[in-house]
Design an enzyme around this catalytic site. Sequence first.
Site, PDB file in Angstrom:
ATOM      1  N   PHE A 148       0.811  -1.222   0.000  1.00 26.35           N
ATOM      2  CA  PHE A 148       0.000   0.000   0.000  1.00 26.35           C
ATOM      3  C   PHE A 148       0.843   1.270   0.000  1.00 26.35           C
ATOM      4  CE2 PHE A 148       1.018  -0.097   4.511  1.00 26.35           C
ATOM      5  CZ  PHE A 148       1.130   1.245   4.825  1.00 26.35           C
ATOM      6  N   LYS A 172      -1.275  -7.297  -9.135  1.00 29.79           N
ATOM      7  CA  LYS A 172      -2.231  -7.400  -8.014  1.00 29.79           C
ATOM      8  C   LYS A 172      -1.803  -6.324  -7.010  1.00 29.79           C
ATOM      9  CE  LYS A 172      -3.011  -8.584  -4.295  1.00 29.79           C
ATOM     10  NZ  LYS A 172      -3.384  -7.547  -3.292  1.00 29.79           N
ATOM     11  N   GLU A 175      -4.874  -3.773  -1.653  1.00 33.66           N
ATOM     12  CA  GLU A 175      -6.318  -3.547  -1.571  1.00 33.66           C
ATOM     13  C   GLU A 175      -6.652  -2.286  -0.776  1.00 33.66           C
ATOM     14  OE1 GLU A 175      -4.388  -5.917  -0.358  1.00 33.66           O
ATOM     15  OE2 GLU A 175      -5.449  -7.264   0.995  1.00 33.66           O
ATOM     16  N   ARG A 176      -5.619  -1.612  -0.201  1.00 31.31           N
ATOM     17  CA  ARG A 176      -5.904  -0.424   0.616  1.00 31.31           C
ATOM     18  C   ARG A 176      -6.056   0.854  -0.225  1.00 31.31           C
ATOM     19  NH1 ARG A 176      -5.609  -3.602   4.271  1.00 31.31           N
ATOM     20  NH2 ARG A 176      -3.781  -4.470   5.298  1.00 31.31           N
ATOM     21  N   SER A 225       5.523  -6.950   3.168  1.00 31.32           N
ATOM     22  CA  SER A 225       6.120  -7.292   4.469  1.00 31.32           C
ATOM     23  C   SER A 225       6.908  -8.608   4.367  1.00 31.32           C
ATOM     24  CB  SER A 225       5.015  -7.401   5.517  1.00 31.32           C
ATOM     25  OG  SER A 225       4.099  -8.405   5.123  1.00 31.32           O
ATOM     26  N   CYS A 280       9.493   1.910   3.291  1.00 29.79           N
ATOM     27  CA  CYS A 280      10.418   0.806   3.593  1.00 29.79           C
ATOM     28  C   CYS A 280      11.834   1.332   3.772  1.00 29.79           C
ATOM     29  CB  CYS A 280      10.385  -0.223   2.483  1.00 29.79           C
ATOM     30  SG  CYS A 280      10.958   0.456   0.933  1.00 29.79           S
ATOM     31  N   GLU A 382       9.727  -4.069  12.805  1.00 27.71           N
ATOM     32  CA  GLU A 382       9.377  -2.933  11.950  1.00 27.71           C
ATOM     33  C   GLU A 382       8.076  -2.324  12.467  1.00 27.71           C
ATOM     34  OE1 GLU A 382       7.966  -3.795   7.914  1.00 27.71           O
ATOM     35  OE2 GLU A 382       9.160  -2.105   7.200  1.00 27.71           O
TER      36      GLU A 382
HETATM   37  P1  NAD Z   1       1.683  -6.627   3.022  1.00 24.10           P
HETATM   38  O1  NAD Z   1       2.735  -7.664   3.045  1.00 24.10           O
HETATM   39  O2  NAD Z   1       0.600  -6.693   4.024  1.00 24.10           O
HETATM   40  O3  NAD Z   1       0.942  -6.632   1.594  1.00 24.10           O
HETATM   41  C1  NAD Z   1       1.662  -6.607   0.399  1.00 24.10           C
HETATM   42  C2  NAD Z   1       0.871  -7.332  -0.685  1.00 24.10           C
HETATM   43  O4  NAD Z   1       0.713  -8.702  -0.299  1.00 24.10           O
HETATM   44  C3  NAD Z   1      -0.534  -6.772  -0.890  1.00 24.10           C
HETATM   45  O5  NAD Z   1      -0.806  -6.739  -2.268  1.00 24.10           O
HETATM   46  C4  NAD Z   1      -1.415  -7.755  -0.160  1.00 24.10           C
HETATM   47  O6  NAD Z   1      -2.697  -7.863  -0.728  1.00 24.10           O
HETATM   48  C5  NAD Z   1      -0.661  -9.058  -0.311  1.00 24.10           C
HETATM   49  N1  NAD Z   1      -0.912  -9.977   0.811  1.00 24.10           N
HETATM   50  C6  NAD Z   1      -1.198  -9.634   2.097  1.00 24.10           C
HETATM   51  N2  NAD Z   1      -1.366 -10.738   2.840  1.00 24.10           N
HETATM   52  C7  NAD Z   1      -1.167 -11.797   2.019  1.00 24.10           C
HETATM   53  C8  NAD Z   1      -1.184 -13.216   2.215  1.00 24.10           C
HETATM   54  N3  NAD Z   1      -1.440 -13.752   3.412  1.00 24.10           N
HETATM   55  N4  NAD Z   1      -0.912 -14.003   1.165  1.00 24.10           N
HETATM   56  C9  NAD Z   1      -0.639 -13.477  -0.043  1.00 24.10           C
HETATM   57  N5  NAD Z   1      -0.618 -12.135  -0.294  1.00 24.10           N
HETATM   58  C10 NAD Z   1      -0.870 -11.313   0.728  1.00 24.10           C
HETATM   59  O7  NAD Z   1       2.429  -5.215   3.062  1.00 24.10           O
HETATM   60  P2  NAD Z   1       1.789  -3.769   3.162  1.00 24.10           P
HETATM   61  O8  NAD Z   1       1.270  -3.567   4.535  1.00 24.10           O
HETATM   62  O9  NAD Z   1       0.898  -3.500   2.011  1.00 24.10           O
HETATM   63  O10 NAD Z   1       3.107  -2.871   2.950  1.00 24.10           O
HETATM   64  C11 NAD Z   1       3.979  -2.535   3.983  1.00 24.10           C
HETATM   65  C12 NAD Z   1       5.164  -3.470   4.020  1.00 24.10           C
HETATM   66  O11 NAD Z   1       5.833  -3.471   2.771  1.00 24.10           O
HETATM   67  C13 NAD Z   1       6.223  -3.042   5.015  1.00 24.10           C
HETATM   68  O12 NAD Z   1       6.714  -4.187   5.668  1.00 24.10           O
HETATM   69  C14 NAD Z   1       7.297  -2.402   4.161  1.00 24.10           C
HETATM   70  O13 NAD Z   1       8.597  -2.411   4.705  1.00 24.10           O
HETATM   71  C15 NAD Z   1       7.218  -3.256   2.949  1.00 24.10           C
HETATM   72  N6  NAD Z   1       7.797  -2.596   1.796  1.00 24.10           N
HETATM   73  C16 NAD Z   1       9.021  -3.009   1.390  1.00 24.10           C
HETATM   74  C17 NAD Z   1       9.627  -2.377   0.320  1.00 24.10           C
HETATM   75  C18 NAD Z   1      10.977  -2.810  -0.146  1.00 24.10           C
HETATM   76  O14 NAD Z   1      11.386  -2.350  -1.186  1.00 24.10           O
HETATM   77  N7  NAD Z   1      11.680  -3.667   0.558  1.00 24.10           N
HETATM   78  C19 NAD Z   1       8.965  -1.333  -0.344  1.00 24.10           C
HETATM   79  C20 NAD Z   1       7.707  -0.960   0.094  1.00 24.10           C
HETATM   80  C21 NAD Z   1       7.128  -1.594   1.171  1.00 24.10           C
END
Ligand code: NAD
Length: 497
Positions: A148, A172, A175-176, A225, A280, A382
């Site tokens: 998101f 994909k 969803e937020r 994450s 991130c 984090e």
């Molecule tokens: P998230 O992991 O909750 O969601 C990321 C994606 O995964 C979304 O599209 C979500 O729909 C999907 N997802 C969520 N739960 C899932 C599951 N159980 N199975 C399969 N897919 C699933 O992350 P977020 O809250 O949207 O974003 C924040 C996180 O992203 C933080 O940890 C941040 O550090 C990380 N991030 C990392 C970078 C990087 O470059 N390393 C960049 C941006 C964000």
Amino acid sequence: MSVIPHLINGELVTENGRAVDVFNPSTGQAIHKLPLATRETIQSAIDAAKAAFPAWRNTPAAKRAQVMFRFKQLLEQNEGRISQLISEEHGKTLEDAAGELKRGIENVEFACAAPEILKGEYSRNVGPNIDAWSDFQPLGVVAGITPFNFPAMVPLWMYPLAIVCGNCFILKPSERDPSSTLLIAQLLLEAGLPKGVLSVVHGDKTAVDALIEAPEVKALSFVGSTPIAEYIYAEGTKRGKRVQALGGAKNHAVLMPDADLDNAVSALMGAAYGSCGERCMAISVAVCVGDQVADALVAKLTPQIKALKIGAGTSCGLDMGPLVTGQARDKVSGYVEDGVAAGATLVVDGRGLTVAGHEEGFFLGGCLFDNVTPEMRIYKEEIFGPVLCIVRVNSLEEAMQLINDHEYGNGTCIFTRDGEAARLFCDEIEVGMVGVNVPLPVPVAYHSFGGWKRSLFGDLHAYGPDGVRFYTRRKAITQRWPQRASHEASQFAFPSL
Ligand code: NAD
């Protein structure tokens, strides 16, 4: 409340079934319904991509690049509209939203160089009348799953490059805050991308699992994450897919006694509290070398954190908006409570903030902890919110050991005037992206982005040169054209010069 559609095979598609609310975090109100794709919906996007692939991979790279040139123009023309959508659903300020879009456009500019970056490698006369070359061919149907916190930039890290390399892409998004992501994809179609080459499907685990399990999907790019990154990497590679999965972070800034403290404080304010800490690459730990540095830092940061201008992201001239959801705000507040219970000194407490006219918004003021120690949860995990932790150490070596021992290794930086210290730091620190007097060392589009340790699963970083390698596979061709018809005897020894 409007329903946000999928974009499949060039058409906007709605579906009845499971759905979630999309909120405006500044007001706390649900503003859209978002359908969650079924496996069948995902399959229809895969089928469209598969059908579009043969013609797209055979479209000359220069023609594919021309679509990207038009896309770049459309993105620039629509900057205001896109920033507004980002801000409305994510909560970040309009200026911040415009900034992420600009960094996303950099990746489109890089993709415009497709004919150059896909030229391959050629060696003439590697043997008698034999020439050899390496060709970089597309993989086919590839998919991206994005978080998101950068609804415009992170998808733009992925699909412009994947597509210009000749692949078809299924995205994909989170969803937020999906509206800006969808609009941007529509602009690429407007720029002349054939239907089916890019589809956007909304969804949750069901959609992601369908992409992981589909044999037609050859590669997965993920950003989000760490637990989900690890899951997607394990499940994807188990099925023989290429996977790059970027995860979470805990980014440390080291402040040396010789640092220009005023400039370091300005840099830290933006890096820790910009976008409400939901980056991130946000700095969440300041490692002060010596108590004098720490005391001075606390004295300078405290009034600035208390003076942060916080409000609805779509208002002008603010430093910080709300967190993305009520759940995220409560989670971050929980960490603050936990830090207090663990014995850290809460110097600035941003909890309980209300913004006039936006009383239901998901706001939290900036928080500052001093005397944080490595065994505390607020240090280890984090937080992903506007919370900066100060850890006090006695030497650069101690600071580096602390960082190297942390499970994450996304970004880090050092503030110093000492070239020797900076050089040692760059050489020895176990982190993928390093800044010297630069708080957010996000590589430009023609370098690649990626962390080390549990911040990235996979071999290749995102975008730039690594992105080209990720979205193509090498084919080595060895070709012989005899100069004149002549018979050559069979050779049973291994061919060599
Ligand atoms: P998230 O992991 O909750 O969601 C990321 C994606 O995964 C979304 O599209 C979500 O729909 C999907 N997802 C969520 N739960 C899932 C599951 N159980 N199975 C399969 N897919 C699933 O992350 P977020 O809250 O949207 O974003 C924040 C996180 O992203 C933080 O940890 C941040 O550090 C990380 N991030 C990392 C970078 C990087 O470059 N390393 C960049 C941006 C964000």
